[in-house]
Write a protein that holds these residues in place. Structure first.
Motif, PDB file in Angstrom:
ATOM      1  N   UNK A 199       0.814  -1.223   0.000  1.00  0.00           N
ATOM      2  CA  UNK A 199       0.000   0.000   0.000  1.00  0.00           C
ATOM      3  C   UNK A 199       0.846   1.271   0.000  1.00  0.00           C
ATOM      4  N   UNK A 200       2.134   1.155  -0.349  1.00  0.00           N
ATOM      5  CA  UNK A 200       2.967   2.337  -0.524  1.00  0.00           C
ATOM      6  C   UNK A 200       3.571   2.921   0.735  1.00  0.00           C
ATOM      7  N   UNK A 201       3.634   2.150   1.801  1.00  0.00           N
ATOM      8  CA  UNK A 201       4.210   2.592   3.071  1.00  0.00           C
ATOM      9  C   UNK A 201       5.572   1.918   3.229  1.00  0.00           C
ATOM     10  N   UNK A 202       6.536   2.622   3.802  1.00  0.00           N
ATOM     11  CA  UNK A 202       7.856   2.049   4.049  1.00  0.00           C
ATOM     12  C   UNK A 202       7.875   1.440   5.443  1.00  0.00           C
ATOM     13  N   UNK A 203       8.219   0.168   5.531  1.00  0.00           N
ATOM     14  CA  UNK A 203       8.281  -0.533   6.813  1.00  0.00           C
ATOM     15  C   UNK A 203       9.698  -0.986   7.109  1.00  0.00           C
ATOM     16  N   UNK A 204      10.025  -1.107   8.372  1.00  0.00           N
ATOM     17  CA  UNK A 204      11.372  -1.455   8.797  1.00  0.00           C
ATOM     18  C   UNK A 204      11.368  -2.817   9.482  1.00  0.00           C
ATOM     19  N   UNK A 205      12.313  -3.671   9.113  1.00  0.00           N
ATOM     20  CA  UNK A 205      12.471  -4.956   9.782  1.00  0.00           C
ATOM     21  C   UNK A 205      13.887  -5.040  10.346  1.00  0.00           C
ATOM     22  N   UNK A 206      14.009  -5.620  11.532  1.00  0.00           N
ATOM     23  CA  UNK A 206      15.311  -5.788  12.163  1.00  0.00           C
ATOM     24  C   UNK A 206      15.896  -7.134  11.757  1.00  0.00           C
ATOM     25  N   UNK A 207      17.210  -7.188  11.578  1.00  0.00           N
ATOM     26  CA  UNK A 207      17.907  -8.436  11.242  1.00  0.00           C
ATOM     27  C   UNK A 207      18.853  -8.861  12.351  1.00  0.00           C
ATOM     28  N   UNK A 208      18.877  -8.144  13.436  1.00  0.00           N
ATOM     29  CA  UNK A 208      19.810  -8.413  14.528  1.00  0.00           C
ATOM     30  C   UNK A 208      19.332  -9.591  15.383  1.00  0.00           C
ATOM     31  N   UNK A 209      20.250 -10.150  16.147  1.00  0.00           N
ATOM     32  CA  UNK A 209      19.898 -11.250  17.045  1.00  0.00           C
ATOM     33  C   UNK A 209      18.878 -10.763  18.064  1.00  0.00           C
ATOM     34  N   UNK A 210      17.784 -11.497  18.191  1.00  0.00           N
ATOM     35  CA  UNK A 210      16.690 -11.171  19.118  1.00  0.00           C
ATOM     36  C   UNK A 210      16.107  -9.784  18.854  1.00  0.00           C
ATOM     37  N   UNK A 211      16.230  -9.310  17.603  1.00  0.00           N
ATOM     38  CA  UNK A 211      15.723  -7.987  17.223  1.00  0.00           C
ATOM     39  C   UNK A 211      16.251  -6.879  18.124  1.00  0.00           C
ATOM     40  N   UNK A 212      17.491  -7.022  18.552  1.00  0.00           N
ATOM     41  CA  UNK A 212      18.105  -6.015  19.415  1.00  0.00           C
ATOM     42  C   UNK A 212      18.412  -4.750  18.606  1.00  0.00           C
ATOM     43  N   UNK A 213      18.542  -3.662  19.322  1.00  0.00           N
ATOM     44  CA  UNK A 213      18.830  -2.376  18.682  1.00  0.00           C
ATOM     45  C   UNK A 213      20.323  -2.102  18.815  1.00  0.00           C
ATOM     46  N   UNK A 214      20.996  -2.073  17.671  1.00  0.00           N
ATOM     47  CA  UNK A 214      22.435  -1.809  17.652  1.00  0.00           C
ATOM     48  C   UNK A 214      22.686  -0.549  16.806  1.00  0.00           C
ATOM     49  N   UNK A 215      23.928  -0.117  16.655  1.00  0.00           N
ATOM     50  CA  UNK A 215      24.193   1.091  15.872  1.00  0.00           C
ATOM     51  C   UNK A 215      23.683   1.031  14.429  1.00  0.00           C
ATOM     52  N   UNK A 216      23.695  -0.158  13.812  1.00  0.00           N
ATOM     53  CA  UNK A 216      23.165  -0.280  12.458  1.00  0.00           C
ATOM     54  C   UNK A 216      21.657  -0.016  12.414  1.00  0.00           C
ATOM     55  N   UNK A 217      20.940  -0.515  13.411  1.00  0.00           N
ATOM     56  CA  UNK A 217      19.492  -0.285  13.476  1.00  0.00           C
ATOM     57  C   UNK A 217      19.213   1.195  13.691  1.00  0.00           C
ATOM     58  N   UNK A 218      19.947   1.831  14.591  1.00  0.00           N
ATOM     59  CA  UNK A 218      19.770   3.267  14.841  1.00  0.00           C
ATOM     60  C   UNK A 218      20.003   4.056  13.550  1.00  0.00           C
TER      61      UNK A 218
END
Length: 86
Positions: free
Chosen positions: A44-63
């Protein structure tokens, strides 16, 4: 789903109320990606974000991808509908 009239299984469209982003994403490649996350266009034309990190953790790449994806979404994509919890 099993179709009794045909006596075989038939593929049905996913219920949009329960569809995962994996089902809803458009295309074979992400719009943006790095080692921690990917930004995908949905049908539907919306940009969505998916995490690829272990346990969906937030790391510098995700930030970093959060910032890049937000800028890309504001420039090239429409706003998502806001869902209300009942």
């Amino acid at each position: 789903m099993f179709d009794l009239a045909k006596s075989e299984y038939v593929k049905t469209a996913p219920d949009p109320r329960y569809a995962t982003f994996t089902i809803l994403k458009k295309g074979n490649a992400p719009v943006l990606k790095n080692d921690g996350a990917e930004a995908w266009e949905s049908r539907d034309g919306v940009l969505g974000l998916t995490f690829k990190t272990k346990a969906n953790s937030i790391d510098p790449d995700v930030i970093g991808m959060l910032s890049q994806a937000a800028a890309k979404a504001e420039e090239d994509f429409r706003r998502a509908r806001h869902w209300q919890l009942r």
